[in-house]
Every structure is written in C-alpha cells, then in structure tokens.
Design a protein around this motif. Sequence first.
Motif, PDB file in Angstrom:
ATOM      1  N   ASN A  16       0.830  -1.207   0.000  1.00  0.00           N
ATOM      2  CA  ASN A  16       0.000   0.000   0.000  1.00  0.00           C
ATOM      3  C   ASN A  16       0.869   1.263   0.000  1.00  0.00           C
ATOM      4  OD1 ASN A  16      -0.428   1.962   2.428  1.00  0.00           O
ATOM      5  ND2 ASN A  16       0.025   0.002   3.391  1.00  0.00           N
ATOM      6  N   ARG A  17       0.289   2.381  -0.419  1.00  0.00           N
ATOM      7  CA  ARG A  17       0.991   3.668  -0.473  1.00  0.00           C
ATOM      8  C   ARG A  17       0.154   4.749   0.214  1.00  0.00           C
ATOM      9  NH1 ARG A  17       4.632   0.818  -1.431  1.00  0.00           N
ATOM     10  NH2 ARG A  17       6.122   0.875  -3.155  1.00  0.00           N
ATOM     11  N   ASP A  18      -0.576   4.354   1.266  1.00  0.00           N
ATOM     12  CA  ASP A  18      -1.491   5.274   1.954  1.00  0.00           C
ATOM     13  C   ASP A  18      -0.749   6.179   2.933  1.00  0.00           C
ATOM     14  OD1 ASP A  18      -3.630   4.195   0.606  1.00  0.00           O
ATOM     15  OD2 ASP A  18      -4.123   2.755   2.178  1.00  0.00           O
ATOM     16  N   VAL A  19      -1.147   7.446   2.934  1.00  0.00           N
ATOM     17  CA  VAL A  19      -0.496   8.470   3.752  1.00  0.00           C
ATOM     18  C   VAL A  19      -1.510   9.156   4.657  1.00  0.00           C
ATOM     19  CG1 VAL A  19       0.752  10.677   3.697  1.00  0.00           C
ATOM     20  CG2 VAL A  19       1.258   8.903   1.986  1.00  0.00           C
ATOM     21  N   ILE A  20      -1.131   9.349   5.915  1.00  0.00           N
ATOM     22  CA  ILE A  20      -1.895  10.172   6.862  1.00  0.00           C
ATOM     23  C   ILE A  20      -1.135  11.471   7.044  1.00  0.00           C
ATOM     24  CG2 ILE A  20      -2.650  10.409   9.261  1.00  0.00           C
ATOM     25  CD1 ILE A  20      -3.071   7.372   9.310  1.00  0.00           C
ATOM     26  N   SER A  21      -1.814  12.589   6.809  1.00  0.00           N
ATOM     27  CA  SER A  21      -1.184  13.906   6.881  1.00  0.00           C
ATOM     28  C   SER A  21      -1.638  14.638   8.135  1.00  0.00           C
ATOM     29  CB  SER A  21      -1.534  14.718   5.631  1.00  0.00           C
ATOM     30  OG  SER A  21      -1.111  16.061   5.756  1.00  0.00           O
ATOM     31  N   MET A  27      -2.046  22.032   2.224  1.00  0.00           N
ATOM     32  CA  MET A  27      -1.759  20.751   1.589  1.00  0.00           C
ATOM     33  C   MET A  27      -0.653  20.786   0.534  1.00  0.00           C
ATOM     34  SD  MET A  27      -5.462  18.815   1.419  1.00  0.00           S
ATOM     35  CE  MET A  27      -4.694  17.190   1.452  1.00  0.00           C
ATOM     36  N   GLY A  28       0.289  21.720   0.638  1.00  0.00           N
ATOM     37  CA  GLY A  28       1.415  21.720  -0.293  1.00  0.00           C
ATOM     38  C   GLY A  28       2.210  20.433  -0.210  1.00  0.00           C
ATOM     39  N   LEU A  29       2.486  19.973   1.009  1.00  0.00           N
ATOM     40  CA  LEU A  29       3.218  18.723   1.198  1.00  0.00           C
ATOM     41  C   LEU A  29       2.427  17.554   0.619  1.00  0.00           C
ATOM     42  CD1 LEU A  29       5.575  17.111   2.423  1.00  0.00           C
ATOM     43  CD2 LEU A  29       4.407  17.192   4.629  1.00  0.00           C
ATOM     44  N   ASP A  30       1.134  17.548   0.857  1.00  0.00           N
ATOM     45  CA  ASP A  30       0.273  16.454   0.403  1.00  0.00           C
ATOM     46  C   ASP A  30       0.200  16.380  -1.125  1.00  0.00           C
ATOM     47  OD1 ASP A  30      -0.530  17.786   2.945  1.00  0.00           O
ATOM     48  OD2 ASP A  30      -1.700  15.968   3.200  1.00  0.00           O
ATOM     49  N   ILE A  31       0.072  17.550  -1.775  1.00  0.00           N
ATOM     50  CA  ILE A  31       0.005  17.580  -3.234  1.00  0.00           C
ATOM     51  C   ILE A  31       1.290  17.007  -3.831  1.00  0.00           C
ATOM     52  CG2 ILE A  31      -0.121  19.085  -5.266  1.00  0.00           C
ATOM     53  CD1 ILE A  31      -1.794  21.021  -3.530  1.00  0.00           C
ATOM     54  N   GLY A  32       2.438  17.402  -3.253  1.00  0.00           N
ATOM     55  CA  GLY A  32       3.717  16.901  -3.751  1.00  0.00           C
ATOM     56  C   GLY A  32       3.862  15.405  -3.572  1.00  0.00           C
ATOM     57  N   CYS A  50      -7.778  26.552   6.871  1.00  0.00           N
ATOM     58  CA  CYS A  50      -7.069  25.441   6.230  1.00  0.00           C
ATOM     59  C   CYS A  50      -8.005  24.245   6.037  1.00  0.00           C
ATOM     60  CB  CYS A  50      -5.867  25.017   7.071  1.00  0.00           C
ATOM     61  SG  CYS A  50      -4.534  26.229   7.141  1.00  0.00           S
ATOM     62  N   VAL A  51      -8.831  23.975   7.051  1.00  0.00           N
ATOM     63  CA  VAL A  51      -9.784  22.862   6.969  1.00  0.00           C
ATOM     64  C   VAL A  51     -10.767  23.103   5.822  1.00  0.00           C
ATOM     65  CG1 VAL A  51     -11.678  21.691   8.158  1.00  0.00           C
ATOM     66  CG2 VAL A  51      -9.551  22.217   9.382  1.00  0.00           C
ATOM     67  N   LYS A  52     -11.254  24.337   5.701  1.00  0.00           N
ATOM     68  CA  LYS A  52     -12.184  24.670   4.614  1.00  0.00           C
ATOM     69  C   LYS A  52     -11.503  24.529   3.256  1.00  0.00           C
ATOM     70  CE  LYS A  52     -15.061  27.838   7.341  1.00  0.00           C
ATOM     71  NZ  LYS A  52     -15.455  29.257   7.544  1.00  0.00           N
ATOM     72  N   THR A  53     -10.236  24.908   3.186  1.00  0.00           N
ATOM     73  CA  THR A  53      -9.493  24.755   1.936  1.00  0.00           C
ATOM     74  C   THR A  53      -9.366  23.285   1.553  1.00  0.00           C
ATOM     75  OG1 THR A  53      -8.229  26.814   2.125  1.00  0.00           O
ATOM     76  CG2 THR A  53      -7.200  25.025   0.880  1.00  0.00           C
ATOM     77  N   MET A  54      -9.028  22.448   2.511  1.00  0.00           N
ATOM     78  CA  MET A  54      -8.902  21.010   2.226  1.00  0.00           C
ATOM     79  C   MET A  54     -10.235  20.439   1.744  1.00  0.00           C
ATOM     80  SD  MET A  54      -6.324  19.426   5.116  1.00  0.00           S
ATOM     81  CE  MET A  54      -6.652  20.470   6.524  1.00  0.00           C
ATOM     82  N   ILE A 348      -0.763  29.866   1.988  1.00  0.00           N
ATOM     83  CA  ILE A 348       0.235  29.611   0.935  1.00  0.00           C
ATOM     84  C   ILE A 348       1.642  29.800   1.482  1.00  0.00           C
ATOM     85  CG2 ILE A 348       1.078  30.333  -1.334  1.00  0.00           C
ATOM     86  CD1 ILE A 348      -1.840  31.312  -1.884  1.00  0.00           C
ATOM     87  N   GLY A 349       1.840  30.876   2.258  1.00  0.00           N
ATOM     88  CA  GLY A 349       3.171  31.159   2.789  1.00  0.00           C
ATOM     89  C   GLY A 349       3.672  30.117   3.757  1.00  0.00           C
ATOM     90  N   ASN A 350       2.763  29.431   4.455  1.00  0.00           N
ATOM     91  CA  ASN A 350       3.154  28.402   5.426  1.00  0.00           C
ATOM     92  C   ASN A 350       3.361  27.030   4.796  1.00  0.00           C
ATOM     93  OD1 ASN A 350       3.305  29.881   7.836  1.00  0.00           O
ATOM     94  ND2 ASN A 350       1.094  29.757   8.175  1.00  0.00           N
ATOM     95  N   ALA A 351       3.008  26.891   3.531  1.00  0.00           N
ATOM     96  CA  ALA A 351       3.016  25.568   2.893  1.00  0.00           C
ATOM     97  C   ALA A 351       4.424  25.109   2.517  1.00  0.00           C
ATOM     98  CB  ALA A 351       2.138  25.594   1.648  1.00  0.00           C
ATOM     99  N   VAL A 352       4.557  23.793   2.380  1.00  0.00           N
ATOM    100  CA  VAL A 352       5.778  23.213   1.809  1.00  0.00           C
ATOM    101  C   VAL A 352       5.660  23.326   0.294  1.00  0.00           C
ATOM    102  CG1 VAL A 352       7.149  21.105   1.542  1.00  0.00           C
ATOM    103  CG2 VAL A 352       6.009  21.599   3.721  1.00  0.00           C
ATOM    104  N   PRO A 353       6.674  23.818  -0.414  1.00  0.00           N
ATOM    105  CA  PRO A 353       6.594  23.879  -1.877  1.00  0.00           C
ATOM    106  C   PRO A 353       6.339  22.492  -2.467  1.00  0.00           C
ATOM    107  CG  PRO A 353       8.486  25.113  -1.084  1.00  0.00           C
ATOM    108  CD  PRO A 353       7.945  24.356   0.091  1.00  0.00           C
ATOM    109  N   VAL A 354       5.468  22.450  -3.444  1.00  0.00           N
ATOM    110  CA  VAL A 354       5.051  21.170  -4.011  1.00  0.00           C
ATOM    111  C   VAL A 354       6.234  20.398  -4.586  1.00  0.00           C
ATOM    112  CG1 VAL A 354       3.659  20.111  -5.842  1.00  0.00           C
ATOM    113  CG2 VAL A 354       2.694  21.952  -4.426  1.00  0.00           C
ATOM    114  N   GLY A 355       7.151  21.081  -5.269  1.00  0.00           N
ATOM    115  CA  GLY A 355       8.294  20.395  -5.881  1.00  0.00           C
ATOM    116  C   GLY A 355       9.202  19.743  -4.859  1.00  0.00           C
ATOM    117  N   LEU A 356       9.422  20.408  -3.734  1.00  0.00           N
ATOM    118  CA  LEU A 356      10.241  19.817  -2.673  1.00  0.00           C
ATOM    119  C   LEU A 356       9.534  18.600  -2.092  1.00  0.00           C
ATOM    120  CD1 LEU A 356      12.626  19.769  -0.729  1.00  0.00           C
ATOM    121  CD2 LEU A 356      11.436  21.479   0.681  1.00  0.00           C
ATOM    122  N   ALA A 357       8.226  18.721  -1.866  1.00  0.00           N
ATOM    123  CA  ALA A 357       7.460  17.599  -1.323  1.00  0.00           C
ATOM    124  C   ALA A 357       7.480  16.410  -2.277  1.00  0.00           C
ATOM    125  CB  ALA A 357       6.028  18.042  -1.058  1.00  0.00           C
ATOM    126  N   GLU A 358       7.369  16.683  -3.568  1.00  0.00           N
ATOM    127  CA  GLU A 358       7.400  15.598  -4.551  1.00  0.00           C
ATOM    128  C   GLU A 358       8.745  14.874  -4.520  1.00  0.00           C
ATOM    129  OE1 GLU A 358       6.707  14.796  -9.361  1.00  0.00           O
ATOM    130  OE2 GLU A 358       6.671  16.847  -8.566  1.00  0.00           O
TER     131      GLU A 358
END
Length: 402
Positions: A16-21, A27-32, A50-54, A348-358
């Motif tokens: 499996n490849r399931d992740v708990i965030s 969700m920058g880290l999650d998207i990556g 943040c919850v509403k955004t998710m 947005i400013g608090n997020a992990v950049p998507v490319g780094l997360a990927e």
Amino acid sequence: MGTIMKYEQYSKYYDNRDVISLFSGAMGLDIGLAKAGLNVVIGQDFDASCVKTMRANGHNVLEGDIREIEPQQLLSLTGLHIGEPFLICGGPPCQPFSTAGKRLGINDPRGSLFMDFIRMIDYIRPRFFVMENVKGIMSAPLKHVPLAERDEKDPEQRLGTVLDVILSEFNKLGYKTVYGVLDAVNYGVPQFRERFVLIGSRDNEDIFLPIPTHFQMHQNQEYQWQSVRSVIEDLEFDSDECATLSDERLKFLKMVPQGGNWRDLPEDIIPIAMGGAYTSGGGKVGFYRRLSYDQPSPTVVTSPVQKATMMCHPTQNRPLSVKEYARIQQFPDNWIFTGTTAAKYRQIGNAVPVGLAEAIGKAVIAVADKSAVIETKRFRGTNVHNRIKNAIEIGGNMYAVK
C-alpha cells in the motif's frame, strides 16, 4: 511508548501507499507526495481556513487540535490498521523554532506539538514518516533549568537542543532516521526556501534525503534553477486577488529597481523610508523588496505587504497576487483557497513547496521499491565521482543518519 513490532508482522501491508497527513495546512506537502505516487487518505488541521481549503478541494479531513485527537480516530476514519499506513507526514507549527526574534524552543507551548506527532507515530506505526520544519529547529535550545534545580536523573532537564529530544524519542520507537536542511530551489522550485526535513524508517531501510535535481549552473537549461519569470510572467497584468500597499510605501517602492530593496533608494530618502528600522541591526533585506524576474524568489512569507518582508512584483507597483504566490509555491491553478485574502496568503506562505514535497516522496518510494542505488562491483574514477557527489549535495550538506 507502544510496542515495537517486527518486520514480519507488517509485511502484509507492504504494497500500500497510503499516507496520513498531520498539520496539513493548505496541503502543499500532500500535493507533492501525491504527485510522487502516494495516496493521501486523510488530512488534519486546527486552523478553520485550512480545513475549509482542504474540504473545498475534495479531501478527507479530521478537524481539531491534535492534542485532543486519539490516533485511533485517524485509523477509524480511513479504515486502516496499526502498521498499515505507508507514511505519516506533517510539520508541527514552527514559530517557536524560528531563527527570527526570540527563540523559545519548548518553553513555548506550541513547541510541544512535535510530541503529539511522535505520539501518532508510536501508536499507528507507519512504515515511514516525514517531518518538516524551519531549519532553526536544529539548534533550538531546550528549556533552561537553573543548575541548582536540575535533577541529573531527569534527562529532559539537561541542556541540549529540541532536535536531540526528537531524535531520542524516535530512537526509542525503533525508527532509523535521516535529517538535514534542504533548499527548495535545488528541487525545481522557483524559490529559495530552506526547510528542515526528517525522514524515518520503521524497518531499518536505507532511507536518504532526496538528491538535488536543479542547479545554479547546468549545461541543460531544464535542470537549472527556476526563475520567477518561468511561473508568473503571464500574470503580469492579471493581478486577480491581491493585497494592497499604502500610498506611502508605494511612493518609495516605485524608486526600487527590479531585484532591489531599500538599499537602492536615494541616500537622502533611505532614513525617511526606513523610519526607526534605519538604525536597527540586521540585514533588513526584505524592506522595500522588489523581486527579479530572472532569479528564484526569496522565501514566500505569510504576508507580502509587511514592511520587513515585502514581496513586490518585479515590474508592477503592487505586491504579488494570491495566484502568483500560489504559483511560486507550485500549487495547481485550480487549487481552491478559502477565507479572507490575508488567510489565503498565510496558508500559501506556510506551505511546503510542491516540488520539494514531490522530491521527498520520490526518495521514500525509491527506498521502498529498492530502486535508488545502482550496484557496481568496481567504482572507478573516485576523485571525479566524489566531486560530483559534493556538487549534488548543495541543498543538503547537513545530512545525518541515526
């Protein structure tokens, strides 16, 4: 702490490849991680915007203070079992460990949230975990206890760093760890952004921090650092949702050339523009800062209009728009941010950049798939290869394995 189970007890979950965030934010880290090939099954956050955004983006969310959440709740909501999740990821709030201002470490109550992250790992027993934070966590001091009041039998009262405690706790849980400071610009992100990254393996696998993929100098333009121009030039006259600067600040900002800051103002104007900050210490590089199209962006902060952390458009007399902010952090254009304009910038400013997360996700997957290393019988050209190895560690020269 929970019981450490052996590899054989978890082997049935290895496909499996399931992740708990946790502490998911925007969700920058999650998207990556999803772009790398992982499946984020649930997110968690305390911040209502943040919850509403998710939820606006169709994600399963557990809202609430992590200190009041039991790990079984996460498993119940996902249908997963102890030992089954591939990875748990998260970045406990980093303000106590910032290198700016007072560094309170675990004197600040928010500093204890990393213990709740560890509590989740202890109970759920994921195969891997990823914890990210500001680089200041590596040297953030523990709470000071006066010498006369110390109890040498209590290790928490000995002087050291927050990182020492974190590594010690994961060691108690039987997790092998590797950590270091990575700069997002070395992973295709159009932004200089240093983050502390800690990766752990439950089963003593050969984990490593992601190898840089982009460089300041490279014969192939595709592998060079990405510039601001490459991601926001098409939005130059389409500011969309955008914060505003006061007329007074705009008056001075109009005098600053592309890529400049307060130092580029006329000498007789500088004391007026800077006010009380003129005689203060520090580099003050964020004052009246205008970005350059042809360089990576400075670190995206939680507001582009604060006097000390201005993020002005390269050619337009305005701050970066919400959409431009999101582009520099590599969010998809169709990603929905909710809340006030200020809340969107903060998310947005608090997020992990998507490319780094990927890149982090791909490194973990490579470990799981045992595809990261080319085995050879001989290693020729040692000096040449050592120089290459040193070159690719530009963004992670503080790697350490425990």
